[in-house]
Design an enzyme around this catalytic site. Structure first.
Site: not given
Ligand code: F6P
Length: 543
Positions: A210, A216, A271-272, A357, A388, A508
């Site tokens: 987003k 990452e 995002g979620r 979240e 199990h 972060k």
């Molecule tokens: O750090 C949490 C978060 O902002 C989530 O809410 C989101 O889904 C994820 O990181 C990834 O964010 P992006 O789509 O901006 O890379």
């Protein structure tokens, strides 16, 4: 809106529930069922192909009445309308919350700041469909003229969990001569293993973020570019092998992806809550635009149900209220999600972000500390594997763990007696949890006295059972929306902002600072506590 609503503890229904719970705690579900022969068929509700049996809960009609009153006194109906009409209910980020617009039919109009967002949504869907069709048919070629065989989605959190979950859930409908891989972790192993054995000439990377700034994802995207360049050795290949899914066109262009190859969405999609936006491009390539649209129809059907059905028959409302009931009146810490459907194996992981979240919050909308516990811990595994593993604790441990069992009348892979066995286990587990086994029953089996306490099942352990015909794209959409709106319902009761996530920020910031220290040749400028400083020193020495 929050100003007009009384604090949770002073809402009349809350006070009522506090008194009422004392009458419920000693009651056994066994007795509730005995005294009410209709209970098992009465405490059920149905919508969008989902049948919810909530009779195996520690509730009476009075409890449900009070919970629904609580929802009304908490302004659920007004908040719901505020969401559906594009009001900025995510107040800490001053944003509308409009994932419901992502699945609104073209005929609808939903305005944010005076602008109808529905036409934009459909424009992006059409662009996705065109692209997905070209990739699926082989019309979209890689730089060296080969067709795309591998799609690698690079994203994390909402830009990963939804796509992976949906791919796994709908694998039955996927184009099987293509390979779909998901890379999320900044751990290089994730990327290395994902691309092992793949030919770059046949691989398409979807960089899903987003913000297009997430550490990452950007790190993995750069590694992907280096990896692709190692074999193709020409920057022009990027246009054929990388597309971006983002709200941030500037950052996409800076990365080197032509914004022609970008699929956009908007700041009013959290995002979620984004797996049905362009973030779902991998899903659409896998299952095809038609199936993707069927999934959107399923989401929309649940949106309509949530928006229009009286609270007492409203599936997400009932489920959300039950979660509040156990969290705040029974001190339940967790909620287990137990899909008896192998294709839903990533569903619990997906729900973890969606629920935790969203509702892992410690202050109300006006910044005051919450008065009660908020979001429970969601977790789970597909049945029967969990049986199990951890079910022992659910049956005989000391904690109350409400469970959601999810099962289907029909399997997509009929194989001998497998499906009947699977479903027999759903019903058996819910029955055992609710009704248990008394000492008398154990003794009657001839169990030696010393072993009797070990073999007693207390019972009275709550669960919902959700049944549906078959796992289709449409059904999946409705199932996800059911949980989205259940989370919304819970958040409104607690008066929190279910749509921000400030809690992920501190880690972060600290990681960025520590990374600098780890990579620097200079003596670390120790500004940490002694534990953290020592751990960083150890790592620098041994890496
Ligand atoms: O750090 C949490 C978060 O902002 C989530 O809410 C989101 O889904 C994820 O990181 C990834 O964010 P992006 O789509 O901006 O890379």
């Amino acid at each position: 809106m929050s100003e007009t609503i009384a604090a949770l503890s002073s809402r009349a229904a809350w006070e009522g529930l506090q008194k009422h719970v004392a009458t419920i705690r000693p009651q056994q579900m066994k007795e509730m069922f005995k005294s009410d022969p209709e209970r098992g068929t009465r405490l059920t509700a149905e919508a969008c192909g989902l049948f919810l049996d909530y009779s195996k809960n520690r509730v009476t009609d009075e409890t449900l009445k009070l919970l629904v009153e609580l929802a009304k006194q908490s302004g659920l109906e007004q908040h719901r309308e505020a969401m559906f009409t594009g009001q900025k209910i995510n107040t800490t980020e001053n944003r509308a919350v409009l994932h419901v617009a992502l699945r609104a039919p073209q005929s609808e109009s939903i305005k944010v700041d005076g602008e109808d967002v529905v036409p934009e949504v459909h424009k992006v869907l059409d662009k996705m469909a065109k692209f997905a069709d070209r990739v699926r048919s082989g019309a979209w070629k890689g730089y060296t003229g080969k067709r795309i065989r591998n799609v690698v989605n690079i994203g994390i959190g909402g830009s990963d969990l939804g796509p992976v979950m949906a791919y796994e859930a709908l694998k039955h409908y996927a184009q099987r001569d293509m390979n779909f891989v998901f890379v999320s972790n900044v751990d290089g192993t994730d990327f290395a293993e994902a691309v092992r054995g793949l030919s770059a000439e046949e691989t398409l990377f979807l960089v899903a973020s987003k913000t297009f700034t997430t550490l990452e994802t950007m790190t993995n995207a750069h590694s992907a570019r280096d990896w692709a360049m190692t074999s193709m050795r020409d920057e022009r290949a990027i246009a054929k092998h990388f597309v971006a899914i983002s709200t941030n066109a500037e950052a996409v262009a800076k990365f080197g992806i032509d914004t022609e190859n970008m699929f956009g969405f908007w700041d009013w999609v959290g995002g979620r809550y984004s797996m049905d936006s362009a973030i779902g491009l991998s899903t659409m390539i896998a299952i095809g635009p038609e199936n993707f649209r069927a999934m959107l129809d399923g989401f929309h059907a649940m949106d309509v149900h949530f928006r229009t059905t009286p609270l007492e028959k409203n599936l997400p409302v009932l489920m959300g209220l039950l979660t509040v009931w156990y969290t705040d009146f029974f001190d339940a810490q967790t909620q287990a999600i137990l899909p008896y459907e192998q294709y839903l194996k990533r569903f619990p992981a997906y729900l973890q972000q969606l629920t935790m979240e969203s509702n892992g919050k410690h202050v109300t909308l006006d910044g005051k500390p919450v008065e009660t516990q908020t979001g429970p811990i969601y977790w789970g595994e597909p049945g029967t594997n969990g049986q199990h593993s951890f079910y022992q604790l659910i049956h005989q441990g000391t904690r109350l763990i409400p469970c959601d069992f999810i099962g289907f009348y029909k399997t997509l892979n009929p194989l001998g007696r497998h499906h009947d066995m699977l479903m027999a286990n759903v019903f058996a587990q819910a029955e055992a949890l609710a009704f248990g086994k008394t000492a008398e029953e154990v003794k009657a089996e001839g169990v030696p006295e010393a072993l009797v306490p070990h073999k007693v099942f207390e019972g009275n352990r709550p669960s919902n059972t959700i049944l549906a015909e078959e796992l289709t794209p449409k059904l999946l959409g409705s199932l996800i929306a059911l949980y989205e709106h259940s989370v919304f319902t819970q958040g409104v009761m607690w008066g929190i902002d279910s749509f921000d996530q400030w809690g992920v920020e501190l880690g972060k910031v600290l990681a960025t600072k520590i990374l600098g220290e780890i990579e620097s040749k200079d003596e670390p400028q120790v500004m940490h506590d002694t534990s953290t400083a020592n751990l960083i020193r150890m790592y620098r020495e041994h890496k």
